[in-house]
Design a protein around this motif. Sequence first.
Motif, PDB file in Angstrom:
ATOM      1  N   ARG A 151      -6.863  14.276  14.660  1.00 53.97           N
ATOM      2  CA  ARG A 151      -8.288  14.426  14.952  1.00 53.97           C
ATOM      3  C   ARG A 151      -8.737  13.237  15.792  1.00 53.97           C
ATOM      4  NH1 ARG A 151     -13.077  15.693  11.997  1.00 53.97           N
ATOM      5  NH2 ARG A 151     -14.756  15.720  13.570  1.00 53.97           N
ATOM      6  N   VAL A 152      -9.275  13.495  16.979  1.00 52.11           N
ATOM      7  CA  VAL A 152      -9.788  12.438  17.854  1.00 52.11           C
ATOM      8  C   VAL A 152     -11.272  12.287  17.571  1.00 52.11           C
ATOM      9  CG1 VAL A 152     -10.124  11.676  20.228  1.00 52.11           C
ATOM     10  CG2 VAL A 152      -8.049  12.914  19.599  1.00 52.11           C
ATOM     11  N   ILE A 153     -11.687  11.067  17.259  1.00 51.31           N
ATOM     12  CA  ILE A 153     -13.029  10.839  16.747  1.00 51.31           C
ATOM     13  C   ILE A 153     -13.479   9.446  17.148  1.00 51.31           C
ATOM     14  CG2 ILE A 153     -12.295   9.848  14.548  1.00 51.31           C
ATOM     15  CD1 ILE A 153     -14.396  11.614  13.173  1.00 51.31           C
ATOM     16  N   LYS A 154     -14.773   9.218  17.163  1.00 47.40           N
ATOM     17  CA  LYS A 154     -15.283   7.869  17.401  1.00 47.40           C
ATOM     18  C   LYS A 154     -15.151   7.040  16.134  1.00 47.40           C
ATOM     19  CE  LYS A 154     -18.644   9.025  21.001  1.00 47.40           C
ATOM     20  NZ  LYS A 154     -20.076   9.001  21.393  1.00 47.40           N
ATOM     21  N   GLU A 164     -20.331  -4.508  13.665  1.00 47.84           N
ATOM     22  CA  GLU A 164     -21.031  -3.362  13.093  1.00 47.84           C
ATOM     23  C   GLU A 164     -20.075  -2.431  12.349  1.00 47.84           C
ATOM     24  OE1 GLU A 164     -22.058  -0.131  16.052  1.00 47.84           O
ATOM     25  OE2 GLU A 164     -21.755  -1.809  17.437  1.00 47.84           O
ATOM     26  N   HIS A 165     -18.827  -2.322  12.844  1.00 46.53           N
ATOM     27  CA  HIS A 165     -17.821  -1.508  12.141  1.00 46.53           C
ATOM     28  C   HIS A 165     -17.371  -2.218  10.869  1.00 46.53           C
ATOM     29  CE1 HIS A 165     -17.081  -0.198  16.481  1.00 46.53           C
ATOM     30  NE2 HIS A 165     -17.628   0.854  15.889  1.00 46.53           N
ATOM     31  N   LEU A 166     -17.150  -3.509  10.964  1.00 48.37           N
ATOM     32  CA  LEU A 166     -16.694  -4.284   9.812  1.00 48.37           C
ATOM     33  C   LEU A 166     -17.726  -4.239   8.690  1.00 48.37           C
ATOM     34  CD1 LEU A 166     -15.350  -7.277  11.900  1.00 48.37           C
ATOM     35  CD2 LEU A 166     -13.917  -5.709  10.592  1.00 48.37           C
ATOM     36  N   ASP A 167     -19.014  -4.296   9.039  1.00 50.35           N
ATOM     37  CA  ASP A 167     -20.066  -4.251   8.026  1.00 50.35           C
ATOM     38  C   ASP A 167     -20.103  -2.918   7.299  1.00 50.35           C
ATOM     39  OD1 ASP A 167     -20.993  -6.834   8.455  1.00 50.35           O
ATOM     40  OD2 ASP A 167     -22.457  -6.226   9.965  1.00 50.35           O
ATOM     41  N   ARG A 168     -19.706  -1.856   7.970  1.00 47.93           N
ATOM     42  CA  ARG A 168     -19.804  -0.518   7.381  1.00 47.93           C
ATOM     43  C   ARG A 168     -18.521  -0.078   6.681  1.00 47.93           C
ATOM     44  NH1 ARG A 168     -21.241   3.191  12.118  1.00 47.93           N
ATOM     45  NH2 ARG A 168     -21.232   4.759  10.466  1.00 47.93           N
ATOM     46  N   MET A 169     -17.467  -0.879   6.774  1.00 48.01           N
ATOM     47  CA  MET A 169     -16.217  -0.517   6.101  1.00 48.01           C
ATOM     48  C   MET A 169     -16.392  -0.525   4.585  1.00 48.01           C
ATOM     49  SD  MET A 169     -13.321  -2.592   8.254  1.00 48.01           S
ATOM     50  CE  MET A 169     -12.918  -2.151   9.939  1.00 48.01           C
ATOM     51  N   VAL A 171       0.825  -1.200   0.000  1.00 43.59           N
ATOM     52  CA  VAL A 171       0.000   0.000   0.000  1.00 43.59           C
ATOM     53  C   VAL A 171       0.865   1.258   0.000  1.00 43.59           C
ATOM     54  CG1 VAL A 171      -0.137   0.107   2.536  1.00 43.59           C
ATOM     55  CG2 VAL A 171      -1.948   1.135   1.168  1.00 43.59           C
ATOM     56  N   MET A 172       0.361   2.298  -0.653  1.00 45.79           N
ATOM     57  CA  MET A 172       0.981   3.618  -0.593  1.00 45.79           C
ATOM     58  C   MET A 172       0.239   4.424   0.465  1.00 45.79           C
ATOM     59  SD  MET A 172       1.547   6.395  -3.606  1.00 45.79           S
ATOM     60  CE  MET A 172       2.351   7.968  -3.274  1.00 45.79           C
ATOM     61  N   PHE A 173       0.958   5.105   1.340  1.00 44.80           N
ATOM     62  CA  PHE A 173       0.339   5.750   2.486  1.00 44.80           C
ATOM     63  C   PHE A 173      -0.105   7.184   2.219  1.00 44.80           C
ATOM     64  CE2 PHE A 173       3.222   2.521   4.220  1.00 44.80           C
ATOM     65  CZ  PHE A 173       2.295   1.764   4.920  1.00 44.80           C
ATOM     66  N   GLY A 174       0.513   7.847   1.268  1.00 41.57           N
ATOM     67  CA  GLY A 174       0.178   9.241   1.000  1.00 41.57           C
ATOM     68  C   GLY A 174      -1.301   9.412   0.669  1.00 41.57           C
ATOM     69  N   GLY A 175      -2.000  10.260   1.428  1.00 43.19           N
ATOM     70  CA  GLY A 175      -3.401  10.539   1.165  1.00 43.19           C
ATOM     71  C   GLY A 175      -4.381   9.534   1.729  1.00 43.19           C
ATOM     72  N   LYS A 176      -3.889   8.405   2.251  1.00 47.06           N
ATOM     73  CA  LYS A 176      -4.792   7.399   2.812  1.00 47.06           C
ATOM     74  C   LYS A 176      -5.383   7.900   4.138  1.00 47.06           C
ATOM     75  CE  LYS A 176      -4.392   3.856  -0.068  1.00 47.06           C
ATOM     76  NZ  LYS A 176      -3.607   4.503  -1.100  1.00 47.06           N
ATOM     77  N   GLN A 177      -6.631   7.540   4.396  1.00 47.48           N
ATOM     78  CA  GLN A 177      -7.282   7.869   5.663  1.00 47.48           C
ATOM     79  C   GLN A 177      -7.127   6.677   6.606  1.00 47.48           C
ATOM     80  OE1 GLN A 177     -10.769  10.450   5.713  1.00 47.48           O
ATOM     81  NE2 GLN A 177     -11.092   9.974   3.548  1.00 47.48           N
ATOM     82  N   VAL A 178      -6.351   6.888   7.664  1.00 45.13           N
ATOM     83  CA  VAL A 178      -5.981   5.810   8.578  1.00 45.13           C
ATOM     84  C   VAL A 178      -6.553   6.104   9.957  1.00 45.13           C
ATOM     85  CG1 VAL A 178      -4.070   4.498   9.580  1.00 45.13           C
ATOM     86  CG2 VAL A 178      -3.842   5.463   7.282  1.00 45.13           C
ATOM     87  N   VAL A 179      -7.168   5.097  10.551  1.00 40.46           N
ATOM     88  CA  VAL A 179      -7.671   5.216  11.912  1.00 40.46           C
ATOM     89  C   VAL A 179      -6.798   4.379  12.834  1.00 40.46           C
ATOM     90  CG1 VAL A 179      -9.646   4.933  13.449  1.00 40.46           C
ATOM     91  CG2 VAL A 179     -10.013   5.482  11.033  1.00 40.46           C
ATOM     92  N   ILE A 211     -16.071   7.634  11.385  1.00 38.32           N
ATOM     93  CA  ILE A 211     -15.124   7.703  10.263  1.00 38.32           C
ATOM     94  C   ILE A 211     -14.993   6.380   9.520  1.00 38.32           C
ATOM     95  CG2 ILE A 211     -13.132   7.059  11.689  1.00 38.32           C
ATOM     96  CD1 ILE A 211     -13.220   9.655   8.815  1.00 38.32           C
ATOM     97  N   ILE A 212     -15.660   5.333  10.025  1.00 39.64           N
ATOM     98  CA  ILE A 212     -15.397   3.992   9.515  1.00 39.64           C
ATOM     99  C   ILE A 212     -15.699   3.844   8.032  1.00 39.64           C
ATOM    100  CG2 ILE A 212     -17.669   3.035  10.072  1.00 39.64           C
ATOM    101  CD1 ILE A 212     -14.225   1.328  10.511  1.00 39.64           C
ATOM    102  N   ARG A 213     -16.709   4.558   7.510  1.00 40.40           N
ATOM    103  CA  ARG A 213     -17.061   4.416   6.093  1.00 40.40           C
ATOM    104  C   ARG A 213     -15.989   4.986   5.166  1.00 40.40           C
ATOM    105  NH1 ARG A 213     -22.174   2.669   5.124  1.00 40.40           N
ATOM    106  NH2 ARG A 213     -23.734   2.869   6.801  1.00 40.40           N
ATOM    107  N   GLN A 214     -15.199   5.941   5.661  1.00 44.56           N
ATOM    108  CA  GLN A 214     -14.168   6.566   4.820  1.00 44.56           C
ATOM    109  C   GLN A 214     -12.774   5.973   5.027  1.00 44.56           C
ATOM    110  OE1 GLN A 214     -16.317   8.772   6.793  1.00 44.56           O
ATOM    111  NE2 GLN A 214     -17.673   8.590   5.017  1.00 44.56           N
ATOM    112  N   ALA A 215     -12.606   5.131   6.035  1.00 44.51           N
ATOM    113  CA  ALA A 215     -11.264   4.660   6.401  1.00 44.51           C
ATOM    114  C   ALA A 215     -10.689   3.709   5.354  1.00 44.51           C
ATOM    115  CB  ALA A 215     -11.309   3.970   7.762  1.00 44.51           C
ATOM    116  N   ASP A 216      -9.413   3.932   5.021  1.00 42.62           N
ATOM    117  CA  ASP A 216      -8.676   3.014   4.147  1.00 42.62           C
ATOM    118  C   ASP A 216      -7.935   1.952   4.954  1.00 42.62           C
ATOM    119  OD1 ASP A 216      -9.094   4.333   1.500  1.00 42.62           O
ATOM    120  OD2 ASP A 216      -8.100   5.992   2.519  1.00 42.62           O
TER     121      ASP A 216
END
Length: 554
Positions: free
Chosen positions: A380-383, A407-412, A331-339, A387-392
Motif C-alpha cells: 500500500r503506497v500512502i503518505k 510533526e511525525h515524531l510527535d504523532r508516533m 522485535v517480532m515482525f509478524g503482524g507489525k505495521q511497518v512503514v 499511517i504514522i499513528r498506527q506504525a510500529d
Amino acid sequence: MVEAACRDGLNEESVEEAPDAKSCQDQAAKCSPVLQMLKAAESRSTTQDQDGAEPPEARPGEQATEALKTDMQIQLSEQNQEFNKRPPKARSASQSSTDSYSSACSDSSEDETSPRDKLQRNSKGHFDFCIKNIKQAEFGRREIEVAQQEMPALMALRKRAGGEKPLTGAKVVGCTHITAQTAVLIETLAALGAQCRWAACNIFSTQNAVAAALAEAGISVFAWRGESEDDFWWCIERSASSDAWQPNMILDDGGDLTHWIYKKYPSMFKRIKGIVEESVTGIFRLYQLSKTGKLCVPAMNVNDSVTKQKFDNLYSCKESILDGLRRTTDVMFGGKQVVVCGYGEVGKGCCAALKALGAIVYVTEVDPICALQACMDGFRVIKLGEIIRQADVVITCTGNKNVVAREHLDRMKNGCIVCNMGHSNTEIDLVSLQAEELRWVRVRPQVDHIIWPDGKRIILLAQGRLLNLSCSTVPSFVLSITATTQALALIELFNAPEGRYKQDVYLLPKKMDEYVASLHLPTFEAHLTELTEDQAKYLGISKHGPFKPNYYRY
C-alpha cells in the motif's frame, strides 16, 4: 523423565486406592530433592505440633514452609563450602577462545582514553595510524580471513592481476566503512601495488579488531567505533594529509572525504587522477560539482552500476535489515505495521524481507514509477502522515533529508521504532529531538529511548545512522561484488590514457559490470551459455559481450 513418570504414576494410582497413592507420593519424593525437603519439613512440623512448640499465631503450612526454607539454606551453605574446597580448574581452549572473542568484540573498554591521546605501535614499529587497540589485531586478522572465504572475486583479482600490479604508483586515500569485508578490499588494492591511507565514513560501523589488523599489516588507518563528530573529521584530515604522502586517487563512500579535500586542499584536489564513489549521497555531491563546473577530475559512479544497485543495495539490505532490527530490539515482525520510506533498490529489499515474515508493510514514495512498482508488488503506497499513528516501525531509505519530521515524531505511538537504511542520518529530523522537553535514555548500545513529557517514548536506532552496518553486519558475498567493482573502477581510472575521461562523472563500463558478475558465478557452479557467431550477428553484439546496451534496465 523420571519425575514425569513419578507424576504419571501418582495420578493413576490416586484414582484407585488411597494406600497406593501414599506409596507413589513416597516414590515421587525420592525423585525430587525439593519434595524430600518438603516432606522432612512437614515431619518436623508434625513433631512440633505434638510437643506444643507451635506459636499460637503460626499455621502448620506456614511453619512447614519456614522449615523448608531453612533446609534449603543449610543445603546451599553446605554446597558453597564444598565448592570452595575444590581446586580451580584450568581453562579449556574453548573457554579461552570465548573470552578472547568477547574482549575483542566488545564495544566498551576499561580504557576510556581517546585513541587520539595515545601513541601505539605495531610489531614492526609502524605508528602512522590511530585506532582503538592494536592488541586486537590477531582477532581482526581471523575476521578478515573468514570474510575472504565469501569474497571470491577479490581473491581471484589478486591472483590474476597480482603479478602485473596495475595500481603501482597509485596513492589511494579512502573513506568507507571499516569492516572485515572492506579490509579485504584495502589489502587487495595493496596487493595490486597501491599505497593506502584510510578513514571511516560512519562513526558507528568500524570494527575495532579489523582496524587493528590493518594497522598491524602496515596500513595507515584512522578509525574507531564510537567516534565523535570532531574525531570523525580529525581522522579524515589525518588520512588525507601527510608531509611525506599526497594522494592521487580517492575511494569514497558518502562524499565526505572528497568534500573535505575539495574545500581544504584545492591544490591537492586538482592533482587527483580519479574519484570512485559508491553512495547516493556522494554521487549527488559529485553531480552538483559537475553541473557548476567545479569538478576538475574524472569520477566514476559506482553506486549506479548494475552490480551495486542490483546486488548490494537490494540483496544485502534484504538480509541485513532484519538482522539489525532483531539485534537491537528483539522485535517480532509478524503482524507489525511497518512503514518503509522510499522504494528504490534498498526499499525493495527491506519491504520483501519484512513482508516474508508477516509484517504489514506500507510504502511512501515521491516517484510515480517506484510507487507503481510498490503497488504491483502488493504494498500500500500512502503518505507518512496518514499511517504514522498506527506504525510500529518506520524505516527511511530515500537519501533525502527530514523525511521523518518532528510533526511525525510527535504523532508516533508509544514504543514506535525509528531507524534509517540510507547512508546519511539526515533522513530523520534529529535536531528537533534535541529539544529541552525531550529526554534521551540509552538502554543498550545503539538504542536510545526518546521520552516525551507525557511519558510516550520512541526507540531510535544508531542515532539515525545506517542501521545494518551500525548495529549488525552485512553478507560478505554481496560486498564482494561491490568491492570488486570499486577495485576495477580504480584500476580503470588510474591506467586510462589521458583524454579518455574528462572532468565529469561516468558510469562503470558495461563490460566491467559483466566481468564482476562472471567472477562470482563459479561459487554457484553456474555455467553460461555461449552465443554462436550467427546468433551474435543476429543480435548485433559481440559473442563475448557486452550483452546489453547501456540503456537496458535489469
